[in-house]
Design an enzyme around this catalytic site. Structure first.
Site, short mmCIF file in Angstrom:
data_model
loop_
_atom_site.label_atom_id
_atom_site.label_comp_id
_atom_site.label_asym_id
_atom_site.label_seq_id
_atom_site.Cartn_x
_atom_site.Cartn_y
_atom_site.Cartn_z
N THR A 10 0.93 -1.33 0.05
CA THR A 10 0.09 0.06 0.02
C THR A 10 0.89 1.28 -0.09
O THR A 10 1.71 1.30 0.68
CB THR A 10 -0.97 0.01 1.23
N ASP B 242 -5.81 -1.56 8.01
CA ASP B 242 -6.65 -2.54 8.35
C ASP B 242 -8.02 -2.75 7.44
O ASP B 242 -8.13 -3.83 7.03
CB ASP B 242 -7.30 -2.73 9.69
#
Length: 316
Positions: free
Chosen positions: A209, A243
């Site tokens: 990411t 998350d």
């Protein structure tokens, strides 16, 4: 907690060895968290049936009730008889400086958990995500997954700062997926002594990411899928965004979405979290989520996701 002044105004440089300070705070927010719980919450919101595994204290009852109401199976949670649930306590001053303390508490007992009895009780699972936890517990669950043939995803994230190369190598070798952010990916290379290519040879798929720049998915065949982040998002609180991305990506895997759509769904869920204060306070609306996917990634991508998420729980 929020302190309206500045910590630096209370620091006396030549007296730091005798430091004793108290700050009067005006705001106290107590929020649910923990990487495993955040990911499980997101998976359940998207219609999956996640099993949360970890160690908590007897003070977990209210949190357990919340998670179970939102579709998370907490039968794999070990309850300590002596320690409280892990927690992070942070005070931020007017200059955005922070003084924080992390209490590991019951987390240390995660090493006592065996996966097989839970696996047999719930009737099996698709994949085990081994996230940041008690290091000995992470090693045990990784080794057990390898030994029993459980497909697993490695996500050491916050523990990378404390782990040495040998520990990191033991946690990622053989993983079907390796999740990290851009900095963590570089840190993994530095500490393990493995190049990105060597790491790729030891895992199936690397998912990196890049914050506002989106995500890159490195496939086992050497191809790379770059997915942009959702545009037009007004960030409120970045806590739990990683998350949420993992929850969206894993939910996509659960319904056999291609990796590109898995990443797109992860980005869409992450956008919902970054626009909300807290890690589990967001509410999903199917139409809004799919509209976001359609606007950013096109009708075809959104249609694939819509067709594969029939069990979407939304804001139950």
């Amino acid at each position: 907690m929020t302190f309206r002044g500045r910590f630096s105004d209370s620091l006396v440089v030549d007296q730091l060895d005798k430091i004793s300070l108290s700050f009067l705070v005006e705001d106290l927010d107590v929020r649910r968290g923990g990487c495993g719980a955040n990911i499980a919450f997101g998976l359940a919101a998207l219609g999956e049936e996640p099993v949360l595994i970890g160690a908590v204290g007897e003070d977990f009852d209210d949190y357990r009730s919340w998670l179970e109401r939102h579709g998370v199976d907490c039968s794999g949670v070990h309850v300590s008889e002596t320690k409280h649930t892990a927690r992070f306590v942070c005070t931020t001053d007017a200059a955005q400086a922070q003084i924080a303390t992390f209490y590991a508490g019951a987390m240390g007992e995660a090493r006592e958990i065996e996966l097989k009895p839970i696996h047999d009780r719930v009737g099996g699972w698709d994949i085990v995500l081994i996230g940041p936890d008690d290091p000995e517990g992470m090693v045990r669950h990784t080794e057990e997954s390898r030994a029993r043939g459980y497909r697993f995803a490695a996500d050491p994230s916050q523990q990378l700062a404390f782990a040495d190369g040998a520990l990191i190598r033991s946690l990622i070798d053989g993983a079907a997926y390796l999740f990290s952010n851009e900095y963590e990916a570089a840190l993994t290379e530095k500490k393990t002594g493995w190049s990105a290519g060597e790491i790729q040879q030891r895992v199936g798929t690397r998912v990196v990411t890049r914050g506002a720049d989106g995500v890159s998915v490195y496939e086992a065949d050497g191809s790379v899928i770059d997915v942009p982040a959702i545009a037009g998002v007004t960030p409120v609180d970045p806590t739990g965004v990683g998350d949420a991305f993992r929850a969206g990506f894993l939910a996509g895997l659960g319904v056999d979405l291609p990796h590109e759509q898995c990443a797109q769904l992860g980005c869409a869920l992450a956008a919902s979290v970054v626009e909300t204060t807290g890690t589990q306070e967001y509410r999903l609306d199917r139409d809004s989520l799919m509209g976001r996917l359609r606007t950013q990634y096109g009708d075809a991508a959104a249609s694939i996701v819509v067709d594969r998420l029939p069990r979407f729980r939304g804001d139950l």
